[in-house]
Write a protein that holds these residues in place. Structure first.
Motif, PDB file in Angstrom:
ATOM      1  N   LEU A  92      56.938  -5.280  23.526  1.00  0.00           N
ATOM      2  CA  LEU A  92      57.377  -6.385  24.376  1.00  0.00           C
ATOM      3  C   LEU A  92      56.681  -6.327  25.740  1.00  0.00           C
ATOM      4  N   ALA A  93      56.647  -5.120  26.314  1.00  0.00           N
ATOM      5  CA  ALA A  93      55.984  -4.962  27.615  1.00  0.00           C
ATOM      6  C   ALA A  93      54.502  -5.306  27.491  1.00  0.00           C
ATOM      7  N   ALA A  94      53.895  -4.873  26.384  1.00  0.00           N
ATOM      8  CA  ALA A  94      52.470  -5.133  26.192  1.00  0.00           C
ATOM      9  C   ALA A  94      52.209  -6.626  26.076  1.00  0.00           C
ATOM     10  N   LEU A  95      53.136  -7.328  25.375  1.00  0.00           N
ATOM     11  CA  LEU A  95      52.958  -8.763  25.219  1.00  0.00           C
ATOM     12  C   LEU A  95      53.005  -9.449  26.583  1.00  0.00           C
ATOM     13  N   PHE A 152      48.347   1.694  26.434  1.00  0.00           N
ATOM     14  CA  PHE A 152      47.296   1.494  25.439  1.00  0.00           C
ATOM     15  C   PHE A 152      47.408   0.100  24.803  1.00  0.00           C
ATOM     16  N   ILE A 153      48.630  -0.268  24.380  1.00  0.00           N
ATOM     17  CA  ILE A 153      48.799  -1.576  23.728  1.00  0.00           C
ATOM     18  C   ILE A 153      48.559  -2.703  24.741  1.00  0.00           C
ATOM     19  N   MET A 154      49.009  -2.496  25.981  1.00  0.00           N
ATOM     20  CA  MET A 154      48.782  -3.527  27.012  1.00  0.00           C
ATOM     21  C   MET A 154      47.293  -3.816  27.174  1.00  0.00           C
ATOM     22  N   ARG A 155      46.523  -2.751  27.287  1.00  0.00           N
ATOM     23  CA  ARG A 155      45.082  -2.949  27.495  1.00  0.00           C
ATOM     24  C   ARG A 155      44.456  -3.595  26.267  1.00  0.00           C
ATOM     25  N   ASP A 156      44.938  -3.198  25.086  1.00  0.00           N
ATOM     26  CA  ASP A 156      44.422  -3.802  23.870  1.00  0.00           C
ATOM     27  C   ASP A 156      44.723  -5.299  23.839  1.00  0.00           C
ATOM     28  N   VAL A 157      45.971  -5.663  24.173  1.00  0.00           N
ATOM     29  CA  VAL A 157      46.354  -7.079  24.153  1.00  0.00           C
ATOM     30  C   VAL A 157      45.519  -7.867  25.168  1.00  0.00           C
ATOM     31  N   SER A 179      48.801 -24.197  32.605  1.00  0.00           N
ATOM     32  CA  SER A 179      48.648 -22.764  32.303  1.00  0.00           C
ATOM     33  C   SER A 179      49.761 -22.254  31.390  1.00  0.00           C
ATOM     34  N   TRP A 180      50.970 -22.683  31.672  1.00  0.00           N
ATOM     35  CA  TRP A 180      52.123 -22.213  30.897  1.00  0.00           C
ATOM     36  C   TRP A 180      52.026 -22.662  29.444  1.00  0.00           C
ATOM     37  N   GLN A 181      51.698 -23.965  29.245  1.00  0.00           N
ATOM     38  CA  GLN A 181      51.578 -24.473  27.869  1.00  0.00           C
ATOM     39  C   GLN A 181      50.453 -23.770  27.123  1.00  0.00           C
ATOM     40  N   LEU A 182      49.370 -23.477  27.860  1.00  0.00           N
ATOM     41  CA  LEU A 182      48.222 -22.806  27.259  1.00  0.00           C
ATOM     42  C   LEU A 182      48.627 -21.422  26.756  1.00  0.00           C
ATOM     43  N   ILE A 183      49.403 -20.702  27.579  1.00  0.00           N
ATOM     44  CA  ILE A 183      49.856 -19.366  27.184  1.00  0.00           C
ATOM     45  C   ILE A 183      50.825 -19.470  26.001  1.00  0.00           C
ATOM     46  N   LEU A 184      51.721 -20.482  26.083  1.00  0.00           N
ATOM     47  CA  LEU A 184      52.771 -20.618  25.076  1.00  0.00           C
ATOM     48  C   LEU A 184      52.238 -21.075  23.723  1.00  0.00           C
ATOM     49  N   ARG A 185      51.320 -22.035  23.712  1.00  0.00           N
ATOM     50  CA  ARG A 185      50.913 -22.645  22.443  1.00  0.00           C
ATOM     51  C   ARG A 185      49.560 -22.166  21.924  1.00  0.00           C
ATOM     52  N   VAL A 186      48.695 -21.683  22.816  1.00  0.00           N
ATOM     53  CA  VAL A 186      47.355 -21.300  22.367  1.00  0.00           C
ATOM     54  C   VAL A 186      47.173 -19.785  22.353  1.00  0.00           C
ATOM     55  N   ILE A 187      47.576 -19.124  23.444  1.00  0.00           N
ATOM     56  CA  ILE A 187      47.275 -17.684  23.547  1.00  0.00           C
ATOM     57  C   ILE A 187      48.295 -16.846  22.780  1.00  0.00           C
ATOM     58  N   THR A 188      49.591 -16.998  23.109  1.00  0.00           N
ATOM     59  CA  THR A 188      50.593 -16.115  22.503  1.00  0.00           C
ATOM     60  C   THR A 188      50.595 -16.152  20.972  1.00  0.00           C
ATOM     61  N   PRO A 189      50.615 -17.338  20.343  1.00  0.00           N
ATOM     62  CA  PRO A 189      50.651 -17.314  18.874  1.00  0.00           C
ATOM     63  C   PRO A 189      49.437 -16.615  18.263  1.00  0.00           C
ATOM     64  N   GLN A 190      48.299 -16.670  18.943  1.00  0.00           N
ATOM     65  CA  GLN A 190      47.116 -16.017  18.375  1.00  0.00           C
ATOM     66  C   GLN A 190      47.098 -14.531  18.684  1.00  0.00           C
ATOM     67  N   LEU A 195      48.753  -8.136  18.197  1.00  0.00           N
ATOM     68  CA  LEU A 195      49.696  -7.170  18.759  1.00  0.00           C
ATOM     69  C   LEU A 195      50.222  -6.259  17.654  1.00  0.00           C
ATOM     70  N   LEU A 196      50.553  -6.860  16.490  1.00  0.00           N
ATOM     71  CA  LEU A 196      51.041  -6.042  15.379  1.00  0.00           C
ATOM     72  C   LEU A 196      49.977  -5.032  14.956  1.00  0.00           C
ATOM     73  N   ASP A 197      48.723  -5.452  14.951  1.00  0.00           N
ATOM     74  CA  ASP A 197      47.636  -4.516  14.624  1.00  0.00           C
ATOM     75  C   ASP A 197      47.586  -3.375  15.631  1.00  0.00           C
ATOM     76  N   ALA A 198      47.726  -3.709  16.915  1.00  0.00           N
ATOM     77  CA  ALA A 198      47.671  -2.678  17.961  1.00  0.00           C
ATOM     78  C   ALA A 198      48.851  -1.719  17.808  1.00  0.00           C
ATOM     79  N   VAL A 199      50.026  -2.272  17.446  1.00  0.00           N
ATOM     80  CA  VAL A 199      51.200  -1.422  17.246  1.00  0.00           C
ATOM     81  C   VAL A 199      50.957  -0.455  16.083  1.00  0.00           C
TER      82      VAL A 199
END
Lengths: 274, 259
Positions: A92-95, A152-157, A179-190, A195-199
């Motif tokens: 969560l922190a890394a995200l 480590f995960i933060m830097r990876d993300v 910026s907010w919509q970009l993070i919400l709809r474009v960056i975070t879902p991708q 993130l799961l791979d980094a975990v």
């Protein structure tokens, strides 16, 4: 005769080849164990398979005389709760921090050097500090895991955010995203499947920190048990515990991999293309 | 209406574009050609708002260009301009959702249904309706580009920028795409700038370097050397061609130093 690099095992021989080293190791162990037991029936270093099995049976099915608990399951539950909590908090922190530093130049300028410095501190070196600050309870163990893997995960993300094609970010802006919509709809879902791979990659380190913390101060847990029975040279319990931890690590990794494929069906296809 | 006046673009002393002068009216289709490294893409990035001119003016309807990309200028890149984590329909919906749902970036219920209707009509227009529930990775290169075009046009931009949109497609598909673009251009009445290698019936801008110093290749930049109305098929063509030639002839006597 084709070149060696062009010869591939078929569907039957590939799993057999994969099983071969395991079988060999088991055989070597059995032979060595029998040789030592033949010389000294009380030898504790390489117990026979029968004593391994009976040791597992005892901790898995017979209540402990002192606490009345089934030790194996109690240890497993305690360790998994610590590991799960630590990894979940780290993810969560890394995200949050990874996306912030990856997407917002001001956040990157402010936080990146700090996170990089945190990542360089050897977590085990500050374990005493954690014990002093958070006490010997659960908190210090979880904090050690977070401290060990979150940077480590933060830097990876943050790096994965940087790897998203610049064209996509520009395109989203021409579609009117703030910026907010970009993070919400474009960056975070991708970023989520990445993130799961980094975990998955960080889980090995998470187990290391968990067992180190349990070895030093705990009342239950897989690492605690191994280091407790070490005093009695109880290899008949240590070896099955190590195998059990290995199996748990394999299963968590497999679960994350399956979850990634099920939750993000577009991810593998997209990764192959780009 | 776009006007460019005495525009220069330099990076750390390297001149990329020099003395650019250009007027483009509404609903023009402008094709930009030139060797690689001649600043076509820099010009496009300035139109997008990703880059600012070093000197000179870049005006849209008399106003300086905004200094970041915005919904009045759509873009289709050669690749990577669709979102791989969204289905075809979601990709087209996205622009409408950004506009109508500032906080969540998502629409629900009746407002979503209305947006879906609009997006589906757009997908019909580019021939992707049947594929609307697929992810982009399941589409061919040409279909991905059509999706990217639909995604931009649903926002009704005043200007549509196409950066070698068919560069990675094979020639037959590229011709189909060209017809599609012309049709959409006609229907939606926007101004199109297309960077390409194919010359078709449009107004053509050629970017090239008019001066070259072998000892200092970065000292001079490219400019518009030809501005040719290929779409004009009347005697006016000759007149326009001659005018364009006169406009650029001032460079004819500039001899390449050391070249």
């Amino acid at each position: 005769m084709r070149r060696l690099i062009n010869q591939r095992p078929n569907g039957v021989s590939a799993p057999l080849l994969g099983a071969l080293p395991f079988i060999l190791l088991l055989l070597v162990y059995i032979v060595a164990s029998q040789a030592r037991l033949a010389e000294n029936p009380n030898d504790k270093l390489l117990p026979g398979l029968d004593s391994l099995v009976s040791a597992i049976q005892q901790v898995a099915t017979e209540p402990d005389k002192r606490s009345g608990a089934l030790i194996l399951w109690r240890d497993t539950a305690a360790s998994l709760v610590r590991l799960g909590t630590g990894v979940a908090i780290s993810a969560l922190a890394a995200l949050l921090f990874g996306i912030a530093t990856g997407a917002l130049p001001y956040a990157r300028a402010t936080l990146s050097p700090f996170i990089a410095a945190l990542a360089l501190i050897p977590p085990l070196a500050i374990l005493p500090v954690l014990f002093i600050v958070f006490g010997l309870g659960e908190t210090s163990k979880i904090v050690l895991i977070v401290f060990g893997i979150a940077p480590f995960i933060m830097r990876d993300v943050a790096m994965r955010v940087g790897e998203l094609p610049g064209e996509q970010i520009i395109k989203a802006q021409t579609l009117g995203a703030n910026s907010w919509q970009l993070i919400l709809r474009v960056i975070t879902p991708q970023i989520l499947p990445r993130l799961l791979d980094a975990v998955r990659l960080a889980l090995g380190a998470a187990w290391l920190f968990l067992i180190a913390a349990e070895a030093i101060a705990a009342e239950d847990g897989l690492g605690y048990r191994i280091f407790l029975v070490r005093r009695y040279l109880a290899m008949d319990l240590i070896l099955p515990y190590v195998a059990w931890i290995t199996l748990l690590a394999f299963l968590t990794d497999w679960l994350l991999r399956v979850a990634n494929a099920k939750l993000f069906p577009w991810y593998q296809g997209g990764a192959r293309r780009s | 209406m776009i006007s460019v006046r005495k525009l220069w673009k330099e990076y750390d002393g390297q001149v990329v574009l020099e003395n650019l002068n250009l007027e483009v009216g509404d609903h023009e289709f402008v094709t930009v050609v030139g060797a690689s490294g001649c600043g076509k893409t820099t010009f496009l990035r300035m139109l997008l708002g990703e880059e600012q001119p070093t000197r000179g003016e870049f005006l849209i309807d008399g106003q300086p260009l905004p200094d970041e990309p915005g919904p009045d200028r759509g873009i289709v890149f050669q690749r990577y301009s669709v979102f791989p984590h969204l289905t075809v329909l979601q990709n087209v919906l996205l622009g409408l959702e950004f506009e109508r749902a500032p906080l969540l970036g998502r629409l629900f219920g009746a407002r979503r249904a209305e947006a879906v209707e609009k997006a589906e009509a757009m997908l019909q227009a580019v021939g992707l309706y049947e594929a609307r529930h697929k992810f982009p990775s399941a589409l061919s290169g040409g279909m991905q580009q059509r999706l990217s075009i639909a995604q931009s046009i649903v926002k009704q931009p005043k200007i549509l920028l196409l950066d070698e949109p068919f560069g990675a497609l094979d020639p037959g598909i590229s011709a189909d795409m060209h017809r599609l673009i012309l049709r959409l251009w006609d229907e939606h009445k926007m101004t199109i700038f297309m960077i390409t290698h194919d010359l078709k019936d449009t107004r053509l801008l050629v970017f090239d370097k008019t001066r070259l110093d072998m000892q200092a290749p970065e000292a001079y930049g490219a400019t518009i050397t030809y501005d040719i109305p290929l779409h004009v098929t009347t005697p006016a063509l000759l007149r326009e061609l001659n005018e364009a030639k006169t406009r650029t002839e001032r460079f004819a006597d500039v001899v390449a130093v050391g070249g």
